[in-house]
Design a protein around this motif. Structure first.
Motif, short mmCIF file in Angstrom:
data_model
loop_
_atom_site.label_atom_id
_atom_site.label_comp_id
_atom_site.label_asym_id
_atom_site.label_seq_id
_atom_site.Cartn_x
_atom_site.Cartn_y
_atom_site.Cartn_z
N THR A 1 0.83 -1.21 0.00
CA THR A 1 0.00 0.00 0.00
C THR A 1 0.86 1.25 0.00
O THR A 1 0.59 2.22 -0.73
CB THR A 1 -0.93 0.01 1.23
N PHE A 2 1.92 1.24 0.80
CA PHE A 2 2.81 2.39 0.86
C PHE A 2 3.50 2.60 -0.49
O PHE A 2 3.58 3.72 -0.99
CB PHE A 2 3.85 2.19 1.95
N GLY A 3 4.00 1.51 -1.08
CA GLY A 3 4.66 1.61 -2.38
C GLY A 3 3.72 2.10 -3.46
O GLY A 3 4.10 2.91 -4.32
N LEU A 4 2.49 1.63 -3.39
CA LEU A 4 1.47 2.05 -4.35
C LEU A 4 1.21 3.56 -4.22
O LEU A 4 1.13 4.28 -5.22
CB LEU A 4 0.17 1.27 -4.10
N ALA A 5 1.12 4.01 -2.97
CA ALA A 5 0.89 5.44 -2.74
C ALA A 5 2.05 6.28 -3.25
O ALA A 5 1.85 7.32 -3.87
CB ALA A 5 0.68 5.68 -1.24
N MET A 6 3.28 5.82 -3.01
CA MET A 6 4.46 6.56 -3.47
C MET A 6 4.49 6.65 -4.99
O MET A 6 4.85 7.69 -5.56
CB MET A 6 5.75 5.87 -2.97
N SER A 7 4.10 5.59 -5.66
CA SER A 7 4.07 5.59 -7.12
C SER A 7 3.00 6.53 -7.66
O SER A 7 3.25 7.31 -8.60
CB SER A 7 3.82 4.17 -7.65
N LEU A 8 1.83 6.49 -7.05
CA LEU A 8 0.73 7.34 -7.51
C LEU A 8 1.03 8.82 -7.30
O LEU A 8 0.63 9.67 -8.10
CB LEU A 8 -0.56 6.97 -6.77
N LEU A 9 1.75 9.13 -6.22
CA LEU A 9 2.06 10.54 -5.92
C LEU A 9 2.99 11.17 -6.96
O LEU A 9 3.08 12.40 -7.05
CB LEU A 9 2.70 10.65 -4.53
N LYS A 10 3.66 10.35 -7.74
CA LYS A 10 4.52 10.88 -8.80
C LYS A 10 3.70 11.44 -9.95
O LYS A 10 4.19 12.27 -10.73
CB LYS A 10 5.44 9.78 -9.33
N TRP A 11 2.43 10.99 -10.04
CA TRP A 11 1.62 11.37 -11.18
C TRP A 11 0.34 12.13 -10.82
O TRP A 11 -0.20 12.87 -11.65
CB TRP A 11 1.20 10.10 -11.96
N LEU A 12 -0.12 11.94 -9.59
CA LEU A 12 -1.42 12.50 -9.21
C LEU A 12 -1.31 13.41 -7.99
O LEU A 12 -0.42 13.23 -7.16
CB LEU A 12 -2.41 11.36 -8.90
#
Length: 406
Positions: free
Chosen positions: A219-230
């Motif tokens: 979940t944390f990794g997913l959030a970090m990835s999404l924050l790069k784009w959204l």
């Protein structure tokens, strides 16, 4: 440790680092990479004392290991994705050995202040006074256990802080009140269930509960990835939609979500969302009973805000930790709560050679980033000054004698 005479004849150089936890080790390693020596002062007798002495036996990292590594030398590949407490401690010990980091143990800093006349920091322990151009505060935001002010707290015989909790085996078949519903409170309650205890968990405020993994991804990794784009708030909304799909609505369990999203709330207040590792299913089954806020502790148990009164064999305060900086550092850079006044991402550097590492409210990932920036900044000054005696150590007794003579 050598004698006072030995220390005077062989002065040390470079920044003083207070604290030999992950933050202090990271700062020292990054400095050494630039050829800058440092001196770590640690009040306990070992590195990572919080991990060694104040965490329970079954603890595992909440985040995948790649988000928990210290700079320049990663966690071994053969370690599981979520290393155990003992694996992480062994990693930190190997890290210190790899970078030849040898802290001065049993050196509790009692006072640190900047000498405006000489332009140096004076750092005082019981035995010595250390002097340096640079001071790195690495004691972190979780230095001391926090005990809340609850009426009657001193009445109950059998109350412990979660920092003293080791295993649910010590509470077998007991009725236990766990005060706090953060990651510690949830995991202590889960551990108690596994040892046939009956935990009652106090939920005083709203709380975000997220699965540790979503659809096979951290979940944390997913959030970090999404924050790069959204945008952050959009990422929060997506996380909550997915959390509801995986965990269901938690409101009816007594775990109401805050109106502010989990990442935004973490950034603003430092309140970490709970990453569920199994406690939620025990709450749903009734094995972990959710209680309202405590009104008063009694000799035999507790009274609650909703009017209930129950008896307990033990009470565990899973109420977290606090910074201890205000107790020893004289600096306006820190608030009375012991956090940098300057918000992230600029809170790593103060004035007059003062630095902080481990106060980002962003875990080990934030700590690593700060350590790298601090080392670069000090290294640039180090090369410019090129002075071989930036740290000196003065035995307190001799310092007092000189003061009295004048």
């Amino acid at each position: 440790m050598g004698s006072c005479k030995d220390r005077e004849e062989d002065p040390l150089r470079g920044p003083i680092i207070v604290g030999a936890g992950p933050a202090g080790l990271a700062a020292s390693a990054c400095l050494s990479e630039h050829g800058v020596p440092s001196l770590i002062l640690e009040k306990s007798d070992c590195i990572a004392s919080l991990w060694k002495h104040r965490t329970y036996d079954g603890l595992k990292l909440h985040l995948p290991k790649r988000y928990s590594e210290l700079p320049l030398w990663g966690i071994p590949e053969h370690f599981p994705n979520y290393p155990t407490k003992h694996q992480f401690i062994s990693y930190m010990e190997a890290y210190a050995s790899h970078f030849s980091i040898r802290p001065n143990f049993n050196q509790n800093v009692e006072k640190a202040e900047f000498d405006q006349i000489r332009g140096f920091w004076r750092v005082q322990t019981r035995e010595f006074q250390y002097i340096s151009r640079w001071l790195i505060v690495a004691t972190g935001e979780n230095a001391e256990p926090f005990v809340p002010d609850i009426v009657g707290l001193d009445k109950f015989n059998g109350l412990v802080h979660s920092s003293e909790y080791k295993s649910g085996s010590d509470f077998k078949n007991q009725r236990v009140l766990v005060v706090g519903c953060g990651n510690s409170g949830m995991e202590v309650s889960l551990d108690l269930c596994r040892h046939n205890a009956t935990p009652h968990m106090v939920v005083r405020n709203t709380v975000h509960v997220l699965p540790r993994e979503m659809f096979g991804f951290s979940t944390f990794g997913l959030a970090m990835s999404l924050l790069k784009w959204l945008p952050l708030r959009m990422v929060d909304k997506l996380l909550l939609v997915m959390a509801n799909l995986v965990l269901g609505n938690t409101d009816h369990l007594g775990l109401q979500r805050p109106k502010t999203g989990p990442i935004e709330l973490k950034n603003i207040t430092g309140k970490t969302p709970v990453l569920d590792v199994g406690a939620l299913s025990h709450i749903k089954s009734g094995d972990i009973k959710v209680m309202s806020s405590v009104k008063e502790i009694t000799e035999t148990g507790a009274k609650f805000m909703d009017g209930q009164e129950k008896e307990f064999d033990s009470i565990i305060l899973a109420t977290g930790y606090r910074s201890n900086v205000p107790s020893w550092l004289k600096s306006e850079f820190f608030t009375k709560e012991g956090m940098p006044r300057t918000p992230f991402p600029e809170g790593w550097k103060g004035e007059n050679g003062l630095y902080t590492v481990g106060f980002t409210r962003r875990g080990l990932l934030g700590t690593a980033g700060e350590a790298i920036k601090i080392a670069k900044d000090i290294a640039a000054q180090w090369r410019a000054i090129n002075d071989l005696s930036e740290i000196s150590v003065i035995p307190i007794s001799s310092h007092l004698e000189k003061s009295q003579a004048t």
